[in-house]
Scaffold this motif. Sequence first.
Motif, PDB file in Angstrom:
ATOM      1  N   LEU A 115       0.863  -1.167   0.000  1.00 38.37           N
ATOM      2  CA  LEU A 115       0.000   0.000   0.000  1.00 38.37           C
ATOM      3  C   LEU A 115       0.904   1.222   0.000  1.00 38.37           C
ATOM      4  N   THR A 116       0.655   2.168  -0.889  1.00 37.82           N
ATOM      5  CA  THR A 116       1.481   3.357  -1.010  1.00 37.82           C
ATOM      6  C   THR A 116       0.702   4.576  -0.528  1.00 37.82           C
ATOM      7  N   ILE A 117       1.342   5.381   0.320  1.00 39.30           N
ATOM      8  CA  ILE A 117       0.714   6.588   0.846  1.00 39.30           C
ATOM      9  C   ILE A 117       1.599   7.773   0.451  1.00 39.30           C
ATOM     10  N   ALA A 118       1.034   8.679  -0.354  1.00 34.88           N
ATOM     11  CA  ALA A 118       1.771   9.866  -0.793  1.00 34.88           C
ATOM     12  C   ALA A 118       1.066  11.106  -0.258  1.00 34.88           C
ATOM     13  N   PRO A 119       1.609  11.705   0.834  1.00 28.96           N
ATOM     14  CA  PRO A 119       0.947  12.893   1.405  1.00 28.96           C
ATOM     15  C   PRO A 119       1.043  14.087   0.465  1.00 28.96           C
ATOM     16  N   TRP A 120       0.005  14.920   0.478  1.00 28.50           N
ATOM     17  CA  TRP A 120       0.002  16.113  -0.358  1.00 28.50           C
ATOM     18  C   TRP A 120       0.891  17.187   0.249  1.00 28.50           C
ATOM     19  N   ASP A 121       1.089  17.133   1.548  1.00 27.83           N
ATOM     20  CA  ASP A 121       1.957  18.064   2.256  1.00 27.83           C
ATOM     21  C   ASP A 121       3.093  17.224   2.861  1.00 27.83           C
ATOM     22  N   ALA A 122       4.314  17.395   2.361  1.00 26.93           N
ATOM     23  CA  ALA A 122       5.447  16.570   2.793  1.00 26.93           C
ATOM     24  C   ALA A 122       5.718  16.677   4.289  1.00 26.93           C
ATOM     25  N   SER A 123       5.311  17.775   4.911  1.00 26.77           N
ATOM     26  CA  SER A 123       5.558  17.940   6.347  1.00 26.77           C
ATOM     27  C   SER A 123       4.698  16.980   7.185  1.00 26.77           C
ATOM     28  N   LEU A 124       3.707  16.356   6.585  1.00 22.62           N
ATOM     29  CA  LEU A 124       2.830  15.423   7.294  1.00 22.62           C
ATOM     30  C   LEU A 124       3.410  14.011   7.389  1.00 22.62           C
ATOM     31  N   MET A 125       4.513  13.763   6.715  1.00 17.97           N
ATOM     32  CA  MET A 125       5.075  12.412   6.648  1.00 17.97           C
ATOM     33  C   MET A 125       5.268  11.804   8.041  1.00 17.97           C
ATOM     34  N   LYS A 126       5.888  12.551   8.947  1.00 18.56           N
ATOM     35  CA  LYS A 126       6.135  12.035  10.306  1.00 18.56           C
ATOM     36  C   LYS A 126       4.816  11.786  11.052  1.00 18.56           C
ATOM     37  N   ASP A 127       3.846  12.709  10.896  1.00 11.86           N
ATOM     38  CA  ASP A 127       2.558  12.555  11.578  1.00 11.86           C
ATOM     39  C   ASP A 127       1.812  11.319  11.073  1.00 11.86           C
ATOM     40  N   ILE A 128       1.853  11.092   9.776  1.00 15.89           N
ATOM     41  CA  ILE A 128       1.193   9.913   9.201  1.00 15.89           C
ATOM     42  C   ILE A 128       1.861   8.645   9.715  1.00 15.89           C
ATOM     43  N   GLU A 129       3.184   8.654   9.736  1.00 20.80           N
ATOM     44  CA  GLU A 129       3.927   7.486  10.225  1.00 20.80           C
ATOM     45  C   GLU A 129       3.563   7.191  11.689  1.00 20.80           C
ATOM     46  N   LYS A 130       3.519   8.239  12.520  1.00 25.80           N
ATOM     47  CA  LYS A 130       3.160   8.065  13.932  1.00 25.80           C
ATOM     48  C   LYS A 130       1.739   7.535  14.078  1.00 25.80           C
ATOM     49  N   ALA A 131       0.810   8.058  13.275  1.00 27.69           N
ATOM     50  CA  ALA A 131      -0.592   7.643  13.361  1.00 27.69           C
ATOM     51  C   ALA A 131      -0.743   6.165  12.992  1.00 27.69           C
ATOM     52  N   ILE A 132      -0.026   5.719  11.969  1.00 28.78           N
ATOM     53  CA  ILE A 132      -0.099   4.311  11.550  1.00 28.78           C
ATOM     54  C   ILE A 132       0.500   3.411  12.625  1.00 28.78           C
ATOM     55  N   GLN A 133       1.632   3.827  13.204  1.00 29.08           N
ATOM     56  CA  GLN A 133       2.267   3.018  14.240  1.00 29.08           C
ATOM     57  C   GLN A 133       1.411   2.951  15.498  1.00 29.08           C
ATOM     58  N   ALA A 134       0.682   4.018  15.810  1.00 26.24           N
ATOM     59  CA  ALA A 134      -0.157   4.046  17.005  1.00 26.24           C
ATOM     60  C   ALA A 134      -1.472   3.292  16.809  1.00 26.24           C
ATOM     61  N   SER A 135      -1.856   3.063  15.549  1.00 27.47           N
ATOM     62  CA  SER A 135      -3.128   2.391  15.264  1.00 27.47           C
ATOM     63  C   SER A 135      -2.979   0.877  15.415  1.00 27.47           C
ATOM     64  N   ASP A 136      -4.103   0.175  15.205  1.00 31.44           N
ATOM     65  CA  ASP A 136      -4.086  -1.284  15.311  1.00 31.44           C
ATOM     66  C   ASP A 136      -3.863  -1.970  13.962  1.00 31.44           C
ATOM     67  N   VAL A 137      -3.273  -1.246  12.995  1.00 29.42           N
ATOM     68  CA  VAL A 137      -3.005  -1.827  11.676  1.00 29.42           C
ATOM     69  C   VAL A 137      -1.988  -2.961  11.796  1.00 29.42           C
ATOM     70  N   GLY A 138      -1.007  -2.785  12.656  1.00 32.27           N
ATOM     71  CA  GLY A 138      -0.037  -3.850  12.908  1.00 32.27           C
ATOM     72  C   GLY A 138       1.080  -3.950  11.886  1.00 32.27           C
ATOM     73  N   ILE A 139       1.299  -2.898  11.115  1.00 33.42           N
ATOM     74  CA  ILE A 139       2.375  -2.897  10.122  1.00 33.42           C
ATOM     75  C   ILE A 139       3.175  -1.611  10.287  1.00 33.42           C
ATOM     76  N   ASN A 140       4.505  -1.742  10.294  1.00 31.46           N
ATOM     77  CA  ASN A 140       5.357  -0.558  10.365  1.00 31.46           C
ATOM     78  C   ASN A 140       5.587  -0.031   8.959  1.00 31.46           C
ATOM     79  N   PRO A 141       5.330   1.247   8.745  1.00 29.92           N
ATOM     80  CA  PRO A 141       5.533   1.818   7.417  1.00 29.92           C
ATOM     81  C   PRO A 141       7.012   2.078   7.127  1.00 29.92           C
ATOM     82  N   THR A 142       7.385   1.977   5.867  1.00 32.24           N
ATOM     83  CA  THR A 142       8.730   2.379   5.441  1.00 32.24           C
ATOM     84  C   THR A 142       8.574   3.714   4.726  1.00 32.24           C
ATOM     85  N   ASN A 143       9.491   4.634   5.034  1.00 28.40           N
ATOM     86  CA  ASN A 143       9.360   6.010   4.588  1.00 28.40           C
ATOM     87  C   ASN A 143      10.611   6.387   3.801  1.00 28.40           C
ATOM     88  N   ASP A 144      10.429   6.845   2.549  1.00 28.19           N
ATOM     89  CA  ASP A 144      11.595   7.265   1.764  1.00 28.19           C
ATOM     90  C   ASP A 144      11.652   8.786   1.601  1.00 28.19           C
TER      91      ASP A 144
END
Length: 185
Positions: A65-94
């Motif tokens: 699954l690919t997530i491309a934020p429209w605002d690059a400054s949101l990258m860290k916030d999106i990563e934190k939100a996914i890690q805090a959720s119950d999705v159970g997968i750690n995102p890789t960020n380039d």
Amino acid sequence: MASEQTKPYAERMDKALTHLSKELAAIRAGRANPAILDKVLVDYYGTPTPIQQVAAVSVSEARVLTIAPWDASLMKDIEKAIQASDVGINPTNDGKVMRLVFPSPTEERRKQLGKEVMKLGEEAKVAVRNIRREAMDLFKAQKKKSEITEDDQKELEHEIQKITDKHTEEIDKICEEKNKEIMEI
């Protein structure tokens, strides 16, 4: 006459089916599915916002699954939100795009997910049966107040039972399809 009185109940049963479908879409079956992120909220300038409203979410490969934020400054916030959720997968960020790689679930996990699917299906059936019971009670009350005849009551009860049976079969079919998807390797 009969269909007008049962129509609101049929619509409520349809909503129970829709709810079941949404719940099942959020179950991770080993394939990448954007619906898994529906409940994940990102802190967007102090407001909890769904990921789909701040980024483009797409399936690039069967298990990615690919997530491309429209605002690059949101990258860290999106990563934190996914890690805090119950999705159970750690995102890789380039830096520009975030990827969620879905591992193939183990056999034990697939069986557990299958049980969860059946539980959700049973909850949907209970909801449908509760709607049927509510309709039946209304028809009995109308008969008691002499608003409808006994024949009308029987006809309405028969019709609501047919609608209930149709929705129950649909629930079984939806759950069976999801179980097949989960059991695929």
